[in-house]
Design a protein around this motif. Sequence first.
Motif, mmCIF file in Angstrom:
data_model
loop_
_atom_site.group_PDB
_atom_site.id
_atom_site.type_symbol
_atom_site.label_atom_id
_atom_site.label_comp_id
_atom_site.label_asym_id
_atom_site.label_seq_id
_atom_site.Cartn_x
_atom_site.Cartn_y
_atom_site.Cartn_z
ATOM 1 N N LEU A 134 0.817 -1.213 0.000
ATOM 2 C CA LEU A 134 0.000 0.000 0.000
ATOM 3 C C LEU A 134 0.852 1.266 0.000
ATOM 4 O O LEU A 134 0.516 2.245 -0.653
ATOM 5 C CB LEU A 134 -0.940 -0.009 1.206
ATOM 6 C CG LEU A 134 -2.026 1.039 1.212
ATOM 7 C CD1 LEU A 134 -2.979 0.844 0.047
ATOM 8 C CD2 LEU A 134 -2.790 0.994 2.525
ATOM 9 N N LYS A 135 1.982 1.236 0.708
ATOM 10 C CA LYS A 135 2.872 2.402 0.783
ATOM 11 C C LYS A 135 3.375 2.834 -0.583
ATOM 12 O O LYS A 135 3.687 3.995 -0.790
ATOM 13 C CB LYS A 135 4.104 2.107 1.650
ATOM 14 C CG LYS A 135 3.889 2.154 3.091
ATOM 15 C CD LYS A 135 5.181 2.186 3.878
ATOM 16 C CE LYS A 135 6.234 1.226 3.448
ATOM 17 N NZ LYS A 135 7.358 1.142 4.412
ATOM 18 N N GLU A 136 3.464 1.897 -1.496
ATOM 19 C CA GLU A 136 3.985 2.176 -2.833
ATOM 20 C C GLU A 136 2.901 2.617 -3.806
ATOM 21 O O GLU A 136 3.195 3.075 -4.899
ATOM 22 C CB GLU A 136 4.706 0.941 -3.378
ATOM 23 C CG GLU A 136 5.840 0.447 -2.495
ATOM 24 C CD GLU A 136 6.885 1.518 -2.213
ATOM 25 O OE1 GLU A 136 7.252 2.260 -3.153
ATOM 26 O OE2 GLU A 136 7.319 1.619 -1.048
ATOM 27 N N LYS A 137 1.654 2.477 -3.429
ATOM 28 C CA LYS A 137 0.526 2.783 -4.310
ATOM 29 C C LYS A 137 0.357 4.299 -4.476
ATOM 30 O O LYS A 137 0.594 5.066 -3.560
ATOM 31 C CB LYS A 137 -0.745 2.164 -3.715
ATOM 32 C CG LYS A 137 -1.927 2.241 -4.603
ATOM 33 C CD LYS A 137 -3.080 1.456 -4.002
ATOM 34 C CE LYS A 137 -4.335 1.748 -4.763
ATOM 35 N NZ LYS A 137 -4.928 0.671 -5.408
ATOM 36 N N LYS A 138 -0.091 4.693 -5.645
ATOM 37 C CA LYS A 138 -0.390 6.101 -5.920
ATOM 38 C C LYS A 138 -1.886 6.327 -5.741
ATOM 39 O O LYS A 138 -2.690 5.579 -6.294
ATOM 40 C CB LYS A 138 0.027 6.494 -7.331
ATOM 41 C CG LYS A 138 1.505 6.378 -7.578
ATOM 42 C CD LYS A 138 2.269 7.399 -6.797
ATOM 43 C CE LYS A 138 3.757 7.279 -7.072
ATOM 44 N NZ LYS A 138 4.554 7.834 -6.037
ATOM 45 N N PHE A 139 -2.232 7.322 -4.974
ATOM 46 C CA PHE A 139 -3.639 7.661 -4.746
ATOM 47 C C PHE A 139 -3.917 9.019 -5.334
ATOM 48 O O PHE A 139 -3.069 9.905 -5.301
ATOM 49 C CB PHE A 139 -3.930 7.723 -3.237
ATOM 50 C CG PHE A 139 -3.967 6.395 -2.577
ATOM 51 C CD1 PHE A 139 -5.110 5.623 -2.586
ATOM 52 C CD2 PHE A 139 -2.850 5.899 -1.943
ATOM 53 C CE1 PHE A 139 -5.142 4.398 -1.975
ATOM 54 C CE2 PHE A 139 -2.857 4.670 -1.326
ATOM 55 C CZ PHE A 139 -4.015 3.926 -1.338
ATOM 56 N N TYR A 140 -5.139 9.166 -5.814
ATOM 57 C CA TYR A 140 -5.574 10.508 -6.175
ATOM 58 C C TYR A 140 -6.181 11.105 -4.918
ATOM 59 O O TYR A 140 -7.176 10.629 -4.412
ATOM 60 C CB TYR A 140 -6.613 10.513 -7.305
ATOM 61 C CG TYR A 140 -7.178 11.905 -7.486
ATOM 62 C CD1 TYR A 140 -6.426 12.885 -8.117
ATOM 63 C CD2 TYR A 140 -8.407 12.248 -6.960
ATOM 64 C CE1 TYR A 140 -6.905 14.163 -8.234
ATOM 65 C CE2 TYR A 140 -8.900 13.527 -7.085
ATOM 66 C CZ TYR A 140 -8.148 14.482 -7.716
ATOM 67 O OH TYR A 140 -8.615 15.750 -7.827
ATOM 68 N N ALA A 141 -5.529 12.085 -4.394
ATOM 69 C CA ALA A 141 -6.051 12.803 -3.230
ATOM 70 C C ALA A 141 -5.573 14.243 -3.354
ATOM 71 O O ALA A 141 -4.467 14.496 -3.820
ATOM 72 C CB ALA A 141 -5.543 12.183 -1.932
#
Length: 145
Positions: A134-141
């Motif tokens: 999860l730490k490596e995932k890119k989120f749109y925020a």
Amino acid sequence: MNRFLQSYFLLGLVLLIQSCSVSPEPIKFGEDHCAHCKMKIMDPRFGGELVTTKGRIYKFDAVECLVPYLQEHASMEFGYTLAIAYDEPKKLVDVRELHFETDSSYRSPMGGNLAAFRQSQNAIGNELITWEELKEKKFYAPTNP
């Protein structure tokens, strides 16, 4: 008299040590604001907290805000990285003890539909994601204004 001064000195030392301790604090739902998107933290099934090694506390309305904030502030040292377990509302848990799952039924505050679970059997059955993944995932925020 000397014993009297020693007692006060010892009491002062104990108070000083306690006041300098680094520890998390509970999220005040409906009062605290997210450090990343600035939204008021409302839903007790979602949220997170970062505590620096110096004791500064950053609160988040969803893991989808915590992760980008952590990525943007990689140079900071954190003593605690916590998230709320969907299956244990309001309770901040070390993220390494959690499993994460996305599903539209979770309806998380930032729309990522991501929930954390302490007990993996409480998830609905989609593939679980570890904290390291999860730490490596890119989120749109949204970023800070």
